[in-house]
Design an enzyme around this catalytic site. Structure first.
Site, mmCIF file in Angstrom:
data_model
loop_
_atom_site.group_PDB
_atom_site.id
_atom_site.type_symbol
_atom_site.label_atom_id
_atom_site.label_comp_id
_atom_site.label_asym_id
_atom_site.label_seq_id
_atom_site.Cartn_x
_atom_site.Cartn_y
_atom_site.Cartn_z
ATOM 1 N N GLN A 183 5.703 0.566 -3.943
ATOM 2 C CA GLN A 183 6.687 0.698 -5.027
ATOM 3 C C GLN A 183 8.051 1.170 -4.509
ATOM 4 O O GLN A 183 9.012 1.223 -5.274
ATOM 5 C CB GLN A 183 6.184 1.686 -6.090
ATOM 6 N N HIS A 205 4.943 -9.097 -3.740
ATOM 7 C CA HIS A 205 5.205 -9.416 -5.145
ATOM 8 C C HIS A 205 5.822 -8.264 -5.935
ATOM 9 O O HIS A 205 6.145 -8.429 -7.113
ATOM 10 C CB HIS A 205 3.951 -9.964 -5.830
ATOM 11 N N CYS A 329 -9.154 0.372 -19.360
ATOM 12 C CA CYS A 329 -10.144 0.263 -20.408
ATOM 13 C C CYS A 329 -11.498 0.025 -19.763
ATOM 14 O O CYS A 329 -11.683 -0.923 -19.014
ATOM 15 C CB CYS A 329 -9.769 -0.908 -21.301
HETATM 16 C C1 LIG Z 1 1.268 1.730 -5.368
HETATM 17 C C2 LIG Z 1 0.530 0.438 -5.265
HETATM 18 N N1 LIG Z 1 -0.283 0.235 -4.225
HETATM 19 C C3 LIG Z 1 -0.966 -0.906 -4.064
HETATM 20 C C4 LIG Z 1 -0.879 -1.915 -4.996
HETATM 21 C C5 LIG Z 1 -1.663 -3.177 -4.778
HETATM 22 O O1 LIG Z 1 -0.856 -4.133 -4.142
HETATM 23 P P1 LIG Z 1 -1.255 -5.688 -4.164
HETATM 24 O O2 LIG Z 1 -1.177 -6.119 -5.583
HETATM 25 O O3 LIG Z 1 -0.222 -6.343 -3.280
HETATM 26 O O4 LIG Z 1 -2.614 -5.795 -3.584
HETATM 27 C C6 LIG Z 1 -0.046 -1.754 -6.110
HETATM 28 C C7 LIG Z 1 0.022 -2.815 -7.151
HETATM 29 O O5 LIG Z 1 -0.202 -2.585 -8.302
HETATM 30 C C8 LIG Z 1 0.680 -0.549 -6.241
HETATM 31 O O6 LIG Z 1 1.486 -0.336 -7.289
#
Ligand SMILES: Cc1ncc(COP(=O)(O)O)c(C=O)c1O
Length: 390
Positions: A183, A205, A329
């Site tokens: 993030q 992404h 959920c």
């Molecule tokens: C802090 C954090 N770590 C890991 C992930 C997982 O990443 P990915 O969707 O690329 O596997 C996310 C995605 O939601 C995330 O917000």
């Protein structure tokens, strides 16, 4: 339609789509020795160099993966196995209580199936791990710590961790420190070398790149035991044919996100402030969660007393506004978010929360729509809950 869920996934940038599309038809496996293979390899190595330069690492330190979840799994499981093989006394995995499930669950799995000892580092009321907490946890028995993992920035409430201080403490004891910076890259100043961390996760992404592409930035002297076995690609840490088009798209996204970081963060913070002010004007008892002094600029996490977050999400969705709750959920029963629970929030507060997250394409009109919709949605959610309780 208004999209306020950029922390879940955000728009792929047009430049990235163009790069990937241009590359997608190119023939050649980057591991092949002939001209086609060498051309594909060139694409991958240029992408590696560009990502390394953007995040303060050397090209050798960039290991391509399929995203954040895979990078975290390699860091936590792989470093545990390697360190435990060197010295069987190293059994503890220390993770912050507010990690994403992509870090919590590999650590817990290692405890359930591989003899590791899972240990959570508690956080304060804003979700922050204090350096003294980590020091005390390691000092309890330094020789037994295999790996530490604390995220750079929280995906629910946006709190930033004191990563540099935490990494320095782990380094004092010779313990590898991994950080999930999924993030943070592109909004915070993320510099691998300068931060002192041993391993860092990033994901395409979340920053305008393709889904299914990410990297684990890994110090040269670390050799995690592989999670995937096969052709020995990526320093034998991550086998599998390298997706040259995706590595190129990832590099383009990371490069743009990092070079535009200052302006982008300002844009997000100003929209976030506008959003929070508007929501609090519409719903005066709404509470903003997280560390208001040190948090990501693009996430507003709010609790709405007397409401269920899930009901609010559905009501907003029916009005064309997409957002998220931190709760999961399970069998139809909403569970409070482990992140809010770790900050000491009671179940009722945790279940009354919404995460509204902004991105590059968010506009002041998006914020105005949310502000317009939130008051009536809260009223309806409160009425529905009161009715159910009667
Ligand atoms: C802090 C954090 N770590 C890991 C992930 C997982 O990443 P990915 O969707 O690329 O596997 C996310 C995605 O939601 C995330 O917000």
């Amino acid at each position: 339609m208004v999209y306020l869920d950029h922390a879940a996934t955000t728009d792929v940038r047009p430049e990235v789509i163009a790069e990937i599309s241009a590359q997608l038809g190119a023939l050649g496996n980057p591991s092949s020795l002939h001209g086609h293979g060498r051309a594909a390899r060139r694409t991958v190595e240029e992408a590696r160099e560009s990502i390394a330069a953007a995040v303060g690492a050397t090209p050798h330190e960039v290991v391509f993966t399929a995203g954040g979840t895979e990078s975290n799994n390699i860091a936590i499981k792989g470093l545990y196995w390697a360190r435990n093989a060197e010295d069987p006394a190293r059994v503890r995995i220390l993770v912050s209580a507010v990690e994403h499930h992509a870090a919590l669950d590999p650590a817990r799995w290692m405890a359930d199936h591989q003899g590791a000892v899972y240990e959570e580092l508690p956080v304060d009321a804003v979700g922050r791990v204090s350096p003294s907490t980590l020091r005390a946890a390691i000092e309890r028995d330094p020789g037994s710590v295999a790996v530490v993992s604390v995220m750079w920035a929280n995906n629910e409430i946006g709190t930033l961790q004191p990563v540099r201080e935490l990494a320095a403490i782990a380094a004092e004891f010779g313990v590898p420190f991994h950080t999930d910076a999924v993030q943070a890259v592109g909004v915070e100043d993320v510099d691998f070398a300068d931060s002192g961390v041993s391993a860092l996760t990033l994901s395409g992404h979340k920053l305008g790149g393709p889904v299914g592409a990410g990297a684990l930035v890994l110090a040269r002297d670390l050799t995690p035991t592989p999670v995937l076995h096969g052709g020995g690609q990526e320093r034998d840490i991550r086998s599998g044919t390298l997706p040259a088009p995706l590595t190129r798209g990832l590099a383009t996204a990371v490069g743009l996100a990092v070079s535009e970081r200052g302006e982008h963060a300002k844009h997000l913070a100003s929209l976030r402030d506008e959003l929070e002010a508007g929501v609090r004007a519409a719903v005066p008892d709404a509470v903003v969660n997280g560390d208001l002094d040190r948090r990501l600029p693009g996430i507003a996490h709010l609790s709405f007393p007397g409401c269920e977050g899930d009901a609010l999400l559905m009501l907003l969705d029916a009005r064309g506004v997409s957002c998220s709750t931190g709760s999961a959920c399970s069998a139809g029963v909403a569970q409070p978010s482990h992140v809010l629970s770790a900050t000491g929030a009671d179940t009722e507060t945790a279940l009354s929360s919404l995460r509204l997250s902004l991105g590059r394409t968010s506009t002041t009109e998006d914020v105005a729509r949310l502000v317009e919709e939130i008051g009536p949605a809260v009223e309806r959610a409160r009425a529905a809950r009161a009715k159910r309780r009667r």
